[in-house]
Design an enzyme around this catalytic site. Structure first.
Site, PDB file in Angstrom:
ATOM      1  N   GLU A 237       0.887  -1.158   0.000  1.00 61.09           N
ATOM      2  CA  GLU A 237       0.000   0.000   0.000  1.00 61.09           C
ATOM      3  C   GLU A 237       0.925   1.207   0.000  1.00 61.09           C
ATOM      4  O   GLU A 237       1.408   1.627   1.037  1.00 61.09           O
ATOM      5  CB  GLU A 237      -0.886  -0.060   1.253  1.00 61.09           C
ATOM      6  CG  GLU A 237      -2.232   0.616   1.078  1.00 61.09           C
ATOM      7  CD  GLU A 237      -2.128   2.112   1.266  1.00 61.09           C
ATOM      8  OE1 GLU A 237      -1.805   2.803   0.263  1.00 61.09           O
ATOM      9  OE2 GLU A 237      -2.356   2.595   2.367  1.00 61.09           O
ATOM     10  N   CYS A 271      -1.991   8.949   2.141  1.00 63.07           N
ATOM     11  CA  CYS A 271      -1.803   8.270   0.857  1.00 63.07           C
ATOM     12  C   CYS A 271      -2.968   8.583  -0.076  1.00 63.07           C
ATOM     13  O   CYS A 271      -2.788   8.656  -1.280  1.00 63.07           O
ATOM     14  CB  CYS A 271      -1.649   6.777   1.057  1.00 63.07           C
ATOM     15  SG  CYS A 271      -2.940   6.038   2.049  1.00 63.07           S
TER      16      CYS A 271
HETATM   17  P1  NDP Z   1       9.046   4.696   4.267  1.00 64.59           P
HETATM   18  O1  NDP Z   1       8.416   4.026   3.115  1.00 64.59           O
HETATM   19  O2  NDP Z   1      10.524   4.801   4.280  1.00 64.59           O
HETATM   20  O3  NDP Z   1       8.622   3.972   5.635  1.00 64.59           O
HETATM   21  C1  NDP Z   1       7.426   3.260   5.818  1.00 64.59           C
HETATM   22  C2  NDP Z   1       7.663   2.117   6.809  1.00 64.59           C
HETATM   23  O4  NDP Z   1       8.661   1.221   6.299  1.00 64.59           O
HETATM   24  C3  NDP Z   1       8.194   2.573   8.166  1.00 64.59           C
HETATM   25  O5  NDP Z   1       7.671   1.751   9.179  1.00 64.59           O
HETATM   26  C4  NDP Z   1       9.680   2.377   8.020  1.00 64.59           C
HETATM   27  O6  NDP Z   1      10.340   2.238   9.233  1.00 64.59           O
HETATM   28  C5  NDP Z   1       9.730   1.085   7.244  1.00 64.59           C
HETATM   29  N1  NDP Z   1      10.986   0.870   6.522  1.00 64.59           N
HETATM   30  C6  NDP Z   1      11.922   1.773   6.145  1.00 64.59           C
HETATM   31  N2  NDP Z   1      12.920   1.180   5.460  1.00 64.59           N
HETATM   32  C7  NDP Z   1      12.621  -0.128   5.402  1.00 64.59           C
HETATM   33  C8  NDP Z   1      13.248  -1.263   4.806  1.00 64.59           C
HETATM   34  N3  NDP Z   1      14.396  -1.171   4.130  1.00 64.59           N
HETATM   35  N4  NDP Z   1      12.657  -2.463   4.935  1.00 64.59           N
HETATM   36  C9  NDP Z   1      11.481  -2.581   5.585  1.00 64.59           C
HETATM   37  N5  NDP Z   1      10.841  -1.552   6.167  1.00 64.59           N
HETATM   38  C10 NDP Z   1      11.393  -0.334   6.077  1.00 64.59           C
HETATM   39  O7  NDP Z   1       8.383   6.104   4.387  1.00 64.59           O
HETATM   40  P2  NDP Z   1       8.814   7.345   5.273  1.00 64.59           P
HETATM   41  O8  NDP Z   1       8.152   7.186   6.583  1.00 64.59           O
HETATM   42  O9  NDP Z   1      10.287   7.589   5.280  1.00 64.59           O
HETATM   43  O10 NDP Z   1       8.138   8.504   4.408  1.00 64.59           O
HETATM   44  C11 NDP Z   1       8.712   8.900   3.155  1.00 64.59           C
HETATM   45  C12 NDP Z   1       7.662   9.142   2.115  1.00 64.59           C
HETATM   46  O11 NDP Z   1       6.901   7.969   1.918  1.00 64.59           O
HETATM   47  C13 NDP Z   1       6.633  10.192   2.487  1.00 64.59           C
HETATM   48  O12 NDP Z   1       7.093  11.429   2.189  1.00 64.59           O
HETATM   49  C14 NDP Z   1       5.471   9.775   1.641  1.00 64.59           C
HETATM   50  O13 NDP Z   1       5.633  10.302   0.349  1.00 64.59           O
HETATM   51  C15 NDP Z   1       5.568   8.270   1.592  1.00 64.59           C
HETATM   52  N6  NDP Z   1       4.698   7.611   2.589  1.00 64.59           N
HETATM   53  C16 NDP Z   1       3.493   7.143   2.161  1.00 64.59           C
HETATM   54  C17 NDP Z   1       2.628   6.578   3.079  1.00 64.59           C
HETATM   55  C18 NDP Z   1       1.309   6.094   2.650  1.00 64.59           C
HETATM   56  O14 NDP Z   1       0.372   6.104   3.445  1.00 64.59           O
HETATM   57  N7  NDP Z   1       1.174   5.622   1.442  1.00 64.59           N
HETATM   58  C19 NDP Z   1       2.938   6.455   4.479  1.00 64.59           C
HETATM   59  C20 NDP Z   1       4.266   6.923   4.825  1.00 64.59           C
HETATM   60  C21 NDP Z   1       5.075   7.485   3.890  1.00 64.59           C
HETATM   61  P3  NDP Z   1      11.005   3.534   9.914  1.00 64.59           P
HETATM   62  O15 NDP Z   1       9.930   4.554  10.029  1.00 64.59           O
HETATM   63  O16 NDP Z   1      11.428   3.008  11.216  1.00 64.59           O
HETATM   64  O17 NDP Z   1      12.112   3.957   8.992  1.00 64.59           O
END
Ligand code: NDP
Length: 490
Positions: A237, A271
């Protein structure tokens, strides 16, 4: 855990920078231990009946509902969103939890299926069995609603869950898991692992039976690649670049109010947040005037009166600032807000008009309180521009006559007709995207099936009419089969 976690990290209040809580950085080894314990718990949980699981999930729901102010306050502290918005998010999550518990048996339970002419002597049934252990990697923007879209449905389907919340909202994750342990003390059916991206990556490599990931498209690709080694399936997602279309016969006041909510609520960090608006040229000027007037009193801030909170992630304002500045450089106009409205943590709502279609503000996920509003010659042009995006998560159409028709022509997982967001509040509706927005579905019957595998059983009901799967098959049977085949398919 086999070893004590020695390293910790803090979750911080985005408004003040104060520490909200301190949490362990779980190592890969600790993640493996957690998954091993989940495996045992999964056997016990899957052995309960649907009714026994539903009863426990209902009690969990009761605890969350009774302590709603406490959870909403914690979510406010970790994300910065207004407490009333945090409450709304939790209320919506509870409806999903209730639906998943109530409908799991009906959707997943064993059903007879008809066997067809060549197998009249057989009976057949299909049921959907739990996969085992599901790893849920959650985001920070809706720290209750979004992960619960996976957790509630995975649990109702009979799986154990290991939940890795975002590093920005570990307290909310811990709260949910602790509340669950109060109603299911027997086995660790829902467990928490905390840490940074590395802990999430360890969960991907841990051999869980499926990963449900919500986050950015870029990280989704890393998750898929980590899961490839163990052939672990993934539900993705990811982000979006949702549109709101305004047709010439639309209720412009309602469309403008929805665009503001879709674009600015949760500080645009959603999102399914509205990021692009395409308006029929006949009503474009009127719409922009109404939108601008409605936006006049909207303000972002860290105080309780502000309708829009600070940005949760410290790095996000820079992305928003870049998108706005780039659009303005390319000739767009900011009719509300603009480059000067982007602070260190608080970003004032911005409405851009006449934005070039190839600008990042039109093609990349901004994830901030911005709307890009462009004029289109007609709705066919609007659909073409909408579907040119590599994303396809949510969308909205405001129209009187052609709402349903336009909705079906948009390439996106969900569309609201004369509304935004609310498809996510209907538990029976699947939620998910196409293209760079991901694949797989949470919510609804599809969301339950997502965490199961189909188990088909065919059984002999009557003595064989035609002995087909036997070396003793006769020439007469072959001839009869050929005759029947011509009758049926010829
Ligand atoms: P990420 O995609 O980096 O993080 C989402 C989740 O994945 C967090 O729990 C994060 O952990 C975890 N994660 C990070 N790196 C890894 C990895 N290599 N393997 C497995 N899990 C991992 O998003 P961000 O929070 O950094 O946000 C960045 C951008 O992503 C935002 O600006 C937005 O554009 C988008 N985003 C979209 C969302 C949506 O609802 N579709 C939600 C969040 C972000 P941790 O936080 O501990 O790094």
């Amino acid at each position: 855990m086999s070893t004590e976690a020695v390293v910790t990290f803090d979750s911080l209040d985005p408004a003040t920078g104060d520490r909200v809580g301190s949490h362990a950085v779980h190592t890969a080894e600790q993640v493996l231990d957690t998954v091993a314990r989940a495996r045992e718990a999964a056997v016990w949980w899957a052995g309960l009946s649907f009714a026994e699981r539903a009863e426990r999930l209902d009690r969990w729901r009761g605890i969350i509902a009774r302590r709603l102010p406490q959870l909403a306050e914690l979510s406010h502290a970790e994300t910065g969103k207004p407490t009333s918005d945090a409450q709304l998010e939790i209320v919506m999550a509870l409806d999903h939890l209730a639906w998943a518990a109530k409908n799991a048996r009906k959707v997943l339970g064993r059903k007879r299926v008809s066997t067809g002419l060549m197998a009249v002597d057989l009976g057949a049934s299909v049921e959907y069995l739990p996969l085992g252990v599901i790893g849920v990697i959650g985001p920070w923007n809706f720290p209750v609603f979004t992960p619960m879209g996976s957790i509630a449905y995975a649990l109702a389907a009979g799986n154990a869950v290991v939940f890795k919340p975002s590093e920005y909202t570990p307290g909310v994750g811990a709260w949910l898991v602790d509340a669950f342990a109060q109603v299911v003390p027997e086995h660790p059916v829902l467990q928490l692992v905390t840490g940074l991206g590395e802990t999430g990556a360890a969960l991907c490599r841990s051999g869980v039976d499926k990963i449900a990931f919500t986050g950015s498209t870029a990280t989704a690709k890393k998750v898929l690649s980590a899961c490839a080694d163990t052939l672990t399936p993934v539900l993705v997602e990811a982000g979006g670049k949702d549109v709101l279309l305004v047709d010439a016969d639309a209720d412009l006041e309602a469309a403008a109010a929805a665009a503001l909510w879709g674009g600015f609520s949760n500080a645009g960090q959603a999102c399914i947040g509205t990021e692009r608006v395409y308006v029929h040229e006949r009503v474009y000027d009127d719409f922009v005037a109404i939108l601008t007037a409605q936006a006049e009193n909207l303000r972002a801030g860290s105080d309780p009166e502000a309708a829009i909170g600070p940005m949760t992630m410290p790095t996000q304002p820079r992305v928003v600032a870049e998108h706005i500045a780039d659009a303005v450089r390319r000739g767009a106009r900011a009719v509300v807000g603009g480059p000067s409205g982007v602070g260190d943590r608080v970003v004032q709502p911005t409405i851009l008009v006449d934005v070039p279609e190839d600008a990042p503000a039109m093609v990349e996920e901004t994830f901030g309180p911005t709307l890009a509003v462009n004029r289109v010659r007609d709705m066919d042009a609007a659909i073409e521009l909408t579907n040119a995006s590599r994303y396809g998560l949510g969308s909205a159409v405001f129209a009187k006559r052609r709402g349903q028709e336009l909705a079906r022509r948009i390439r996106s997982g969900m569309t609201g007709v004369n509304l935004v967001y609310l498809f996510a509040a209907v538990p029976a509706l699947p939620f998910g995207g196409v293209g760079d927005s991901g694949f797989g579905r949470i919510h609804g019957p599809d969301g339950l099936k997502e965490f199961t595998y189909a188990k088909s059983v065919a059984y002999r009901r009557l003595p064989a009419v035609l002995e087909l799967t036997s070396f003793a098959r006769t020439a007469a049977v072959d001839k009869l089969m050929a005759t029947l085949t011509v009758l049926r398919h010829g």
